[in-house]
Design a protein around this motif. Structure first.
Motif, PDB file in Angstrom:
ATOM      1  N   SER A   1      37.611  43.170  42.438  1.00 30.37           N
ATOM      2  CA  SER A   1      38.147  41.927  41.758  1.00 30.37           C
ATOM      3  C   SER A   1      39.143  41.222  42.435  1.00 30.37           C
ATOM      4  O   SER A   1      40.060  41.349  43.096  1.00 30.37           O
ATOM      5  N   LEU A   2      39.264  39.946  41.998  1.00 28.50           N
ATOM      6  CA  LEU A   2      40.156  39.035  42.554  1.00 28.50           C
ATOM      7  C   LEU A   2      40.864  38.415  41.426  1.00 28.50           C
ATOM      8  O   LEU A   2      40.029  37.961  40.380  1.00 28.50           O
ATOM      9  N   GLU A   3      42.149  38.583  41.397  1.00 30.90           N
ATOM     10  CA  GLU A   3      42.918  37.719  40.244  1.00 30.90           C
ATOM     11  C   GLU A   3      43.895  36.699  40.561  1.00 30.90           C
ATOM     12  O   GLU A   3      44.768  36.926  41.546  1.00 30.90           O
ATOM     13  N   ILE A   4      43.923  35.561  39.761  1.00 28.64           N
ATOM     14  CA  ILE A   4      44.771  34.673  40.281  1.00 28.64           C
ATOM     15  C   ILE A   4      45.951  34.433  39.085  1.00 28.64           C
ATOM     16  O   ILE A   4      45.607  34.491  37.911  1.00 28.64           O
ATOM     17  N   SER A   5      47.404  34.261  39.885  1.00 27.18           N
ATOM     18  CA  SER A   5      48.279  33.867  38.873  1.00 27.18           C
ATOM     19  C   SER A   5      49.212  32.792  39.595  1.00 27.18           C
ATOM     20  O   SER A   5      48.826  32.678  40.866  1.00 27.18           O
ATOM     21  N   GLY A   6      49.376  31.479  38.644  1.00 26.13           N
ATOM     22  CA  GLY A   6      49.957  30.394  39.343  1.00 26.13           C
ATOM     23  C   GLY A   6      48.805  29.442  39.083  1.00 26.13           C
ATOM     24  O   GLY A   6      47.794  29.499  38.516  1.00 26.13           O
ATOM     25  N   PRO A   7      49.045  28.141  39.772  1.00 29.33           N
ATOM     26  CA  PRO A   7      48.255  26.836  39.429  1.00 29.33           C
ATOM     27  C   PRO A   7      47.252  26.675  40.301  1.00 29.33           C
ATOM     28  O   PRO A   7      47.040  25.836  40.981  1.00 29.33           O
ATOM     29  N   ALA A   8      46.183  27.712  40.231  1.00 28.71           N
ATOM     30  CA  ALA A   8      44.976  27.672  40.683  1.00 28.71           C
ATOM     31  C   ALA A   8      43.842  28.154  39.770  1.00 28.71           C
ATOM     32  O   ALA A   8      44.298  29.205  38.948  1.00 28.71           O
ATOM     33  N   THR A   9      42.420  28.090  40.009  1.00 26.78           N
ATOM     34  CA  THR A   9      41.393  28.830  39.354  1.00 26.78           C
ATOM     35  C   THR A   9      40.294  29.035  40.095  1.00 26.78           C
ATOM     36  O   THR A   9      40.162  28.252  41.293  1.00 26.78           O
ATOM     37  N   PHE A  10      39.523  29.825  40.216  1.00 25.79           N
ATOM     38  CA  PHE A  10      38.401  30.231  40.911  1.00 25.79           C
ATOM     39  C   PHE A  10      37.169  29.146  40.398  1.00 25.79           C
ATOM     40  O   PHE A  10      37.002  28.797  39.354  1.00 25.79           O
ATOM     41  N   THR A  11      36.485  28.618  41.613  1.00 23.65           N
ATOM     42  CA  THR A  11      35.567  27.613  41.134  1.00 23.65           C
ATOM     43  C   THR A  11      34.152  28.111  41.783  1.00 23.65           C
ATOM     44  O   THR A  11      33.119  27.444  41.377  1.00 23.65           O
ATOM     45  N   ASP A  12      34.181  28.854  42.683  1.00 23.10           N
ATOM     46  CA  ASP A  12      32.778  29.130  43.394  1.00 23.10           C
ATOM     47  C   ASP A  12      32.909  30.122  44.260  1.00 23.10           C
ATOM     48  O   ASP A  12      33.840  30.685  44.720  1.00 23.10           O
ATOM     49  N   TYR A  13      31.573  30.519  44.669  1.00 25.78           N
ATOM     50  CA  TYR A  13      31.407  31.615  45.642  1.00 25.78           C
ATOM     51  C   TYR A  13      30.192  31.429  46.216  1.00 25.78           C
ATOM     52  O   TYR A  13      29.349  30.744  45.913  1.00 25.78           O
ATOM     53  N   THR A  14      30.117  32.207  47.517  1.00 26.53           N
ATOM     54  CA  THR A  14      28.598  31.999  48.352  1.00 26.53           C
ATOM     55  C   THR A  14      28.177  33.554  48.527  1.00 26.53           C
ATOM     56  O   THR A  14      28.920  34.177  49.010  1.00 26.53           O
TER      57      THR A  14
END
Length: 536
Positions: free
Chosen positions: A81-94
């Protein structure tokens, strides 16, 4: 625990949590994990690729990619898993490989989970894209779950700047170049093309501009390009001005501005400053000079032609407009009304130059003398401009000569100048290139000649000057100038001069005199003191 140890422990913990934490798990095939990528191609889905992919911007569609070539070899339900903290979001993957993982995007785009659905090895998505949507520090934490155990594999930190650069005008990176063609082409410099900032009378100047962003990329969004010109010049974008106005505007990020003198300034010199702005921000400022029609011809540098010999003299000339700009491409003609028996013709070697002098000449009769002549140029309106009158002089060889120093007295260390002047049989100055002749001898007491006087030394404008360094010996001296080649018409010359001690120099005799006077004064004071003591 003392304060120093507390600070050290806190610092070590902060460093470890910021950069990289790895807890080895024997049952997992994931090794290096995801890394920040600089290979994401621009184009699809509006992705913006930054030059430095460890940095992103707030307020724009800045997309970064985390890439990996790892596989997940685990039993069903094991995951990464990948988790973000801060001003960003996941949007896509290949997806990658023939047996992709199951993917779950949760927590409003803050977490991606890749779950193995079979016991076969699966390839993790080759890149995962995240969009920066604010400024601050973004931390991406990578974890893995094997069975019931969850461990941290990696932590990535990305800084999101407070100032957007993508598609935001950067004046420093933008270009503005004056050139000599209307071709827009590929603009890669703000250095003006040599010679392009001076435009001939009736010509067109070209200012090529291109607006770029903070990452040195051409702006993607059109803006208002506004241009203005001072001095009465007229402008238009991407074509010749059709109206006589000193401003022009267009939508775009670049173009070629055409600049002309304008009908009100026809044939007049114009100095103009061009200012171009993009959405109100000044992009570039350039200066262009338009030359006017010819207004004057200036002749200088006349020599003395050889009468009875080659008979050809030379002079220099330049053509200028009303503002003093030097003009090229103009070929004057001779004013034949000035000819006489002494000067029978005046010639022009070629067209005038904008940077150097052009030359001309005249033809002498076989006698000495001079004639005031001039050259002229006829303008398009049939009015005529004339040069200054100049002396077309004709001289013969040396008949008499004189010699003189520039001063009658010198001090040690000075430079003395001795001028030898010569006239021909008619009393006119000798022609240029007449020589001092075989056997020339020049000497001066108390001085040293700089260089050497030779038989091939030539007169110019009737004279030849030599320099001497003045020695340290004071006194009266003579210089001798002998030109044996002309002994049949004249004799050697003697020039008297003095070398005087500098006013700042005190001689030994003067010092001795002052010492004697001082001793006498002291003796008088001693005698007066003795007399005063005896009285007591």
């Amino acid at each position: 625990m003392n304060s120093f140890k507390k600070i050290a422990l806190v610092t070590a913990a902060a460093v470890a949590s910021t950069f990289f934490v790895a807890i080895p798990q024997a049952s997992a095939a994931v090794t290096n994990g995801y890394v920040l990528s600089d290979s994401l191609a621009a184009g699809a889905r509006g992705v913006t690729v930054l030059t430095d992919t460890t940095k992103a911007e707030a307020g724009v569609n800045a997309v970064l990619a985390l890439t990996t070539s790892d596989t997940l070899a685990a039993t069903a339900d094991d995951n990464v898993s990948l988790e973000i903290s801060g001003p960003a979001t996941f949007t896509d993957y290949t997806a990658a490989g023939a047996n992709p993982t199951g993917v779950t995007l949760t927590n409003l785009g803050k977490a991606f989970t890749f779950t193995a659905t079979t016991s076969s090895a699966v390839s993790l998505p080759t890149n995962v894209k995240l969009t920066v949507n604010g400024s601050g520090t973004i931390t991406v934490t990578q974890k893995k779950k094997v069975g019931a155990a969850i461990s941290v594999i990696d932590i990535k930190t990305i800084y999101a700047g407070t100032v957007a650069k993508t598609d935001i005008l950067s004046v420093a990176n933008s270009f503005g170049r004056v050139q000599d063609t209307a071709t827009q082409g590929t603009l890669a410099s703000s250095v003006d093309v040599t010679g392009s900032t001076t435009v001939v009378n009736g010509g067109t100047g070209y200012l090529n501009v291109l607006a770029k962003d903070g990452y040195d990329a051409t702006l993607a969004t059109n803006g208002v390009l506004q241009a203005s010109a001072t001095g009465g010049a007229v402008v238009a974008w991407d074509g010749a001005p059709s109206t006589q106005v000193s401003f022009a505007a267009k939508n775009g990020v670049g173009g070629v501005l055409h600049i002309k003198q304008g009908t009100a300034n026809e044939n007049k010199p114009v100095a103009t400053t061009i200012t171009v702005s993009y959405n109100g921000t000044i992009l570039t400022t350039k200066s262009i000079t338009f030359t006017g029609q010819a207004a004057s011809i200036v002749v200088s540098g006349e020599d003395i032609a050889q009468a009875g010999g080659t008979r050809t003299g030379t002079y220099d000339f330049v053509v200028k407009d009303a503002s003093g700009n030097q003009l090229a491409g103009i070929t004057p003609t001779a004013d034949t009304a000035k000819y006489n028996a002494q000067v029978t013709a005046v010639s022009i070697a070629g067209a005038s130059s904008a940077t150097v002098v052009q030359t001309g000449g005249w033809t002498c009769a076989s006698t000495s003398g001079s004639t005031k002549v001039r050259i002229k140029h006829t303008l398009a309106d049939l009015s005529v401009i004339y040069s200054n009158e100049f002396d077309a002089r004709c001289g013969q060889g040396v008949n008499k000569y004189t010699a003189a120093f520039d001063k009658a007295s010198y001090v040690p260390g000075e430079i003395a100048k001795l001028t030898v002047s010569a006239t021909d049989i008619s009393g006119a100055k000798v022609y240029d290139a007449a020589t001092l002749g075989t056997g020339v001898a020049i000497s001066a007491g108390g001085m040293t000649l700089v260089g050497t006087a030779t038989s091939t030394d030539t007169f110019a404008n009737g004279s030849k000057t030599y320099q001497f360094t003045v020695g340290n010996n004071a006194g009266a001296f003579n210089a001798v100038v002998d030109l044996p080649a002309y002994v049949s018409t004249d004799s050697a010359k003697v020039v008297s001069y003095k070398v005087a001690e500098s006013t700042a120099t005190v001689s030994n005799a003067e010092i001795l005199k002052m010492i004697v006077a001082l001793i006498a004064t002291i003796n008088k004071q001693i005698a007066a003191l003795q007399k005063a003591l005896l009285k007591k």
